[in-house]
Design an enzyme around this catalytic site. Structure first.
Site, PDB file in Angstrom:
ATOM      1  N   HIS A  74       3.118   3.854   6.028  1.00 34.80           N
ATOM      2  CA  HIS A  74       2.612   3.200   7.278  1.00 34.80           C
ATOM      3  C   HIS A  74       3.570   2.619   8.196  1.00 34.80           C
ATOM      4  O   HIS A  74       4.527   2.020   7.305  1.00 34.80           O
ATOM      5  CB  HIS A  74       1.466   2.380   6.787  1.00 34.80           C
ATOM      6  CG  HIS A  74       1.647   1.446   5.828  1.00 34.80           C
ATOM      7  ND1 HIS A  74       1.719   1.506   4.646  1.00 34.80           N
ATOM      8  CD2 HIS A  74       1.883  -0.030   6.176  1.00 34.80           C
ATOM      9  CE1 HIS A  74       2.020   0.486   3.833  1.00 34.80           C
ATOM     10  NE2 HIS A  74       2.002  -0.590   4.893  1.00 34.80           N
ATOM     11  N   HIS A  90       3.814  -0.515  10.793  1.00 35.06           N
ATOM     12  CA  HIS A  90       3.217  -1.697  11.325  1.00 35.06           C
ATOM     13  C   HIS A  90       3.808  -1.966  12.852  1.00 35.06           C
ATOM     14  O   HIS A  90       4.969  -1.700  13.095  1.00 35.06           O
ATOM     15  CB  HIS A  90       3.842  -3.135  10.667  1.00 35.06           C
ATOM     16  CG  HIS A  90       3.441  -3.102   9.103  1.00 35.06           C
ATOM     17  ND1 HIS A  90       2.308  -3.842   8.698  1.00 35.06           N
ATOM     18  CD2 HIS A  90       3.809  -2.590   8.079  1.00 35.06           C
ATOM     19  CE1 HIS A  90       2.389  -4.038   7.482  1.00 35.06           C
ATOM     20  NE2 HIS A  90       3.255  -3.198   6.944  1.00 35.06           N
ATOM     21  N   VAL A 106       0.956  -1.068  -0.038  1.00 32.63           N
ATOM     22  CA  VAL A 106      -0.035  -0.080   0.013  1.00 32.63           C
ATOM     23  C   VAL A 106       0.855   1.110  -0.135  1.00 32.63           C
ATOM     24  O   VAL A 106       1.767   1.280   0.967  1.00 32.63           O
ATOM     25  CB  VAL A 106      -1.018   0.117   1.153  1.00 32.63           C
ATOM     26  CG1 VAL A 106      -1.850   1.455   1.317  1.00 32.63           C
ATOM     27  CG2 VAL A 106      -2.081  -1.331   1.241  1.00 32.63           C
TER      28      VAL A 106
HETATM   29  P1  5GP Z   1       2.729  -3.245   3.394  1.00 31.15           P
HETATM   30  O1  5GP Z   1       3.061  -4.532   2.749  1.00 31.15           O
HETATM   31  O2  5GP Z   1       2.360  -2.182   2.529  1.00 31.15           O
HETATM   32  O3  5GP Z   1       3.807  -2.772   4.271  1.00 31.15           O
HETATM   33  O4  5GP Z   1       1.268  -3.275   4.112  1.00 31.15           O
HETATM   34  C1  5GP Z   1       0.066  -3.278   3.932  1.00 31.15           C
HETATM   35  C2  5GP Z   1      -0.893  -3.796   4.894  1.00 31.15           C
HETATM   36  O5  5GP Z   1      -2.023  -3.223   4.823  1.00 31.15           O
HETATM   37  C3  5GP Z   1      -0.956  -5.184   4.975  1.00 31.15           C
HETATM   38  O6  5GP Z   1      -0.430  -5.872   6.134  1.00 31.15           O
HETATM   39  C4  5GP Z   1      -2.608  -5.465   4.965  1.00 31.15           C
HETATM   40  O7  5GP Z   1      -2.898  -6.537   5.346  1.00 31.15           O
HETATM   41  C5  5GP Z   1      -3.108  -4.100   5.047  1.00 31.15           C
HETATM   42  N1  5GP Z   1      -4.311  -3.899   4.443  1.00 31.15           N
HETATM   43  C6  5GP Z   1      -4.442  -3.712   3.093  1.00 31.15           C
HETATM   44  N2  5GP Z   1      -5.673  -3.246   2.986  1.00 31.15           N
HETATM   45  C7  5GP Z   1      -6.382  -2.763   4.043  1.00 31.15           C
HETATM   46  C8  5GP Z   1      -7.621  -2.334   4.416  1.00 31.15           C
HETATM   47  O8  5GP Z   1      -8.523  -2.328   3.501  1.00 31.15           O
HETATM   48  N3  5GP Z   1      -7.952  -2.493   5.747  1.00 31.15           N
HETATM   49  C9  5GP Z   1      -6.969  -2.592   6.534  1.00 31.15           C
HETATM   50  N4  5GP Z   1      -7.167  -2.607   7.886  1.00 31.15           N
HETATM   51  N5  5GP Z   1      -5.643  -2.992   6.334  1.00 31.15           N
HETATM   52  C10 5GP Z   1      -5.367  -3.284   5.054  1.00 31.15           C
END
Ligand code: 5GP
Length: 115
Positions: A99, A101, A95
């Site tokens: 962000h 985690h 995304v």
């Molecule tokens: P990334 O891989 O970009 O660091 O993490 C994206 C995170 O966003 C993933 O852990 C995924 O589960 C979470 N995520 C994606 N779409 C949504 C959503 O619509 N709502 C929520 N609460 N989390 C999301």
């Protein structure tokens, strides 16, 4: 430009929001990888760490401070937890709205798989 996280921040799609202020919003990850898995997101869309500017120093630091507050709220501060920010392809970013985690609630094992 908008993102799925911007829609959550604006209340346009549902999420389990655990913290919100003028700079950041935090909500539970939809697909948690640990008993506590929360995403701390700037209210302003910044796609990746690479896109941070000097003007973003306050919000970037605030993300870390809010992680500490939420870890206390969640009761995982003393046992410990992990903070991760993924960036672009090699970081596994899915995304493109910055962000952090916040994960905890069990021992999380090694940080990455060694090859
Ligand atoms: P990334 O891989 O970009 O660091 O993490 C994206 C995170 O966003 C993933 O852990 C995924 O589960 C979470 N995520 C994606 N779409 C949504 C959503 O619509 N709502 C929520 N609460 N989390 C999301």
């Amino acid at each position: 430009m908008t993102t799925i996280f911007a829609k959550i921040i604006r209340g346009e799609i549902p999420a389990d929001i655990v913290y919100q202020d003028d700079l950041v919003t935090a909500f539970r990850d939809i697909n948690p990888a640990a008993p506590t898995h929360i995403l701390i997101v700037p209210n302003k869309i910044i796609p990746t760490v690479n896109d941070l500017t000097a003007d973003d120093e306050k919000v970037a630091g605030h993300m870390l401070f809010v992680a500490k507050i939420i870890a206390e709220q969640e009761g995982i501060a003393s046992d410990g937890y992990r903070l991760i920010i993924n960036c672009n392809q090699h970081g596994g970013q899915e995304v493109f709205h910055l962000h952090m985690h916040l994960m905890g609630g069990r021992p999380l094992g090694p940080m990455i798989v060694r090859r």
